[in-house]
Design a protein around this motif. Structure first.
Motif, short mmCIF file in Angstrom:
data_model
loop_
_atom_site.label_atom_id
_atom_site.label_comp_id
_atom_site.label_asym_id
_atom_site.label_seq_id
_atom_site.Cartn_x
_atom_site.Cartn_y
_atom_site.Cartn_z
N VAL A 87 82.11 6.13 41.87
CA VAL A 87 81.28 6.21 43.07
C VAL A 87 79.87 6.58 42.66
N TYR A 88 78.92 5.77 43.09
CA TYR A 88 77.49 6.04 42.88
C TYR A 88 76.92 6.55 44.21
N GLU A 89 76.40 7.77 44.19
CA GLU A 89 75.85 8.36 45.43
C GLU A 89 74.33 8.31 45.42
N PRO A 90 73.72 8.11 46.59
CA PRO A 90 72.25 8.17 46.66
C PRO A 90 71.77 9.58 46.35
N LEU A 91 70.56 9.68 45.85
CA LEU A 91 70.02 10.98 45.46
C LEU A 91 70.02 11.96 46.63
N ALA A 92 69.87 11.45 47.85
CA ALA A 92 69.82 12.32 49.02
C ALA A 92 71.13 13.08 49.23
N ALA A 93 72.21 12.65 48.60
CA ALA A 93 73.51 13.31 48.78
C ALA A 93 73.62 14.60 47.98
N PHE A 94 72.71 14.83 47.03
CA PHE A 94 72.83 15.97 46.12
C PHE A 94 71.97 17.15 46.60
N PRO A 95 72.39 18.37 46.30
CA PRO A 95 71.56 19.54 46.60
C PRO A 95 70.20 19.42 45.91
N ARG A 96 69.23 20.15 46.40
CA ARG A 96 67.85 19.95 45.97
C ARG A 96 67.68 20.06 44.45
N ARG A 153 81.92 -4.49 42.71
CA ARG A 153 81.08 -3.48 43.33
C ARG A 153 81.03 -3.73 44.83
N THR A 154 81.22 -2.68 45.61
CA THR A 154 81.24 -2.83 47.05
C THR A 154 80.61 -1.62 47.72
N ARG A 155 80.12 -1.78 48.91
CA ARG A 155 79.55 -0.66 49.66
C ARG A 155 80.67 0.25 50.14
N MET A 156 80.38 1.54 50.19
CA MET A 156 81.37 2.52 50.61
C MET A 156 81.93 2.19 52.00
N VAL A 157 81.08 1.75 52.90
CA VAL A 157 81.56 1.45 54.25
C VAL A 157 82.60 0.33 54.23
N ASP A 158 82.40 -0.66 53.36
CA ASP A 158 83.37 -1.75 53.26
C ASP A 158 84.65 -1.29 52.58
N ALA A 159 84.52 -0.45 51.55
CA ALA A 159 85.71 0.06 50.86
C ALA A 159 86.57 0.88 51.83
N ARG A 160 85.94 1.73 52.62
CA ARG A 160 86.70 2.55 53.58
C ARG A 160 87.34 1.68 54.66
N ARG A 161 86.63 0.66 55.12
CA ARG A 161 87.17 -0.21 56.16
C ARG A 161 88.39 -0.96 55.65
N PRO A 210 78.23 8.20 52.88
CA PRO A 210 78.63 6.89 53.42
C PRO A 210 77.83 5.71 52.88
N ARG A 211 76.67 5.97 52.28
CA ARG A 211 75.87 4.89 51.71
C ARG A 211 76.04 4.76 50.20
N SER A 212 77.14 5.28 49.72
CA SER A 212 77.43 5.18 48.29
C SER A 212 77.89 3.77 47.93
N LEU A 213 77.95 3.53 46.63
CA LEU A 213 78.47 2.28 46.08
C LEU A 213 79.76 2.59 45.34
N VAL A 214 80.78 1.77 45.54
CA VAL A 214 82.06 1.93 44.85
C VAL A 214 82.19 0.82 43.80
N GLU A 215 82.56 1.21 42.60
CA GLU A 215 82.69 0.25 41.50
C GLU A 215 84.09 0.36 40.89
#
Length: 277
Positions: A14-23, A170-178, A212-217
């Motif tokens: 799982v690749y998470e956007p930087l915004a998902a991490f603490p400062r 590689r797929t978007r997290m929203v698609d993987a969860r769906r 939710p905007r992560s990438l799944v590989e």
């Protein structure tokens, strides 16, 4: 000896956007992502192989890795931290279930395993919410992983020009969860509770831990070095999984069984290679 990986692992990342991490952690990954010459998937594999030769035996790395895989999704930087120490502890927890006790004790003496387990327990007290961004499987790709992806997301590159071969989805997290939710509902309605349902629930709970905007590989990883290029080129396991689920939804048990058997037979043959190696 580091048990985190064998020479032939497959990975779910799982690749998470930087915004998902603490400062503070986000600042670290921002600097890291801008750094040239970052380690690649092949580098991580080479490091894990080097760990296999360590003496005296050390079942997990002494220090946590500060490395990560980096990619961009629609211009947004996303990172997948390696967390090799955490993954080593978790692998140790499940290690040896297929080994006779005498063999296990020879590979990793009980005192070594017990000390590592105590270290993990102490670490968990300080990090109760820790989870890995990477899951791995040796000598196969678990069938339920393919529920997360689609055949059109498949990327196959034979090794050319000195570069390693690549087979991944590689797929978007929203698609993987769906896809997972739909597949889980289908299996429960058609088959009921069992190992497949349990596996889908487990990976679903893991995915819920991420942005939710992560990438799944789904990456075949080291398996591409163990399997013939022809087998890899013809491998459409995600299509087989999707076909089996679609047939179940349509009430066509025969077609579902045929598609599922293709998937199972393919990976049974791969695992037999591992047993013979």
């Amino acid at each position: 000896m580091c048990i985190r990986d064998s020479p032939y692992p497959a990975y779910l990342r799982v690749y998470e956007p930087l915004a998902a991490f603490p400062r503070e952690e986000r600042a670290h990954w921002e600097r890291y992502a801008a750094r040239p010459g970052r380690p690649t998937c092949q580098d991580e594999l080479r490091r894990s192989l080097a760990d296999l030769l360590a003496t005296p035996p050390s079942p997990v790395p002494v220090h946590e890795s500060g490395d990560a895989f980096v990619t961009e999704v629609d211009g947004v930087v996303c990172v997948c931290p390696w967390r090799t120490r955490l993954r080593g502890w978790q692998a140790l927890r499940d290690f040896g279930t297929d080994l006779p006790p005498t063999v296990l004790d020879a590979v990793l003496p009980p005192v070594v395993r017990e000390e590592a387990a105590r270290d993990y327990e102490r670490w968990l007290v300080r990090h109760p919410d820790a989870r890995p961004w990477i899951r791995s499987a040796t000598w196969h790709v678990p069938g339920h992983w393919f529920v997360l992806v689609a055949d059109e997301e498949r990327e196959w590159r034979p090794g050319t020009g000195g570069g390693p071969p690549v087979l991944r989805y590689r797929t978007r997290m929203v698609d993987a969860r769906r896809r997972l939710a739909r597949g889980l509902r289908t299996v429960r309605e058609s088959v009921g509770e069992g190992p497949v349902t349990e596996a889908l629930v487990g990976v679903g709970r893991w995915l819920e831990e991420f942005h939710p905007r992560s990438l799944v590989e789904l990456d075949y990883g080291g398996l591409v070095h163990a399997l013939p290029a022809g087998d890899l080129a013809e491998d459409h396991s995600a299509a087989d999984a999707a076909e089996a689920l679609a047939a179940l939804r349509d009430g066509d048990g025969e077609a579902a069984g045929e598609a599922y058997e293709r998937l199972v037979d393919r990976w049974r043959a791969v695992r037999q290679r591992g047993l013979a190696s």
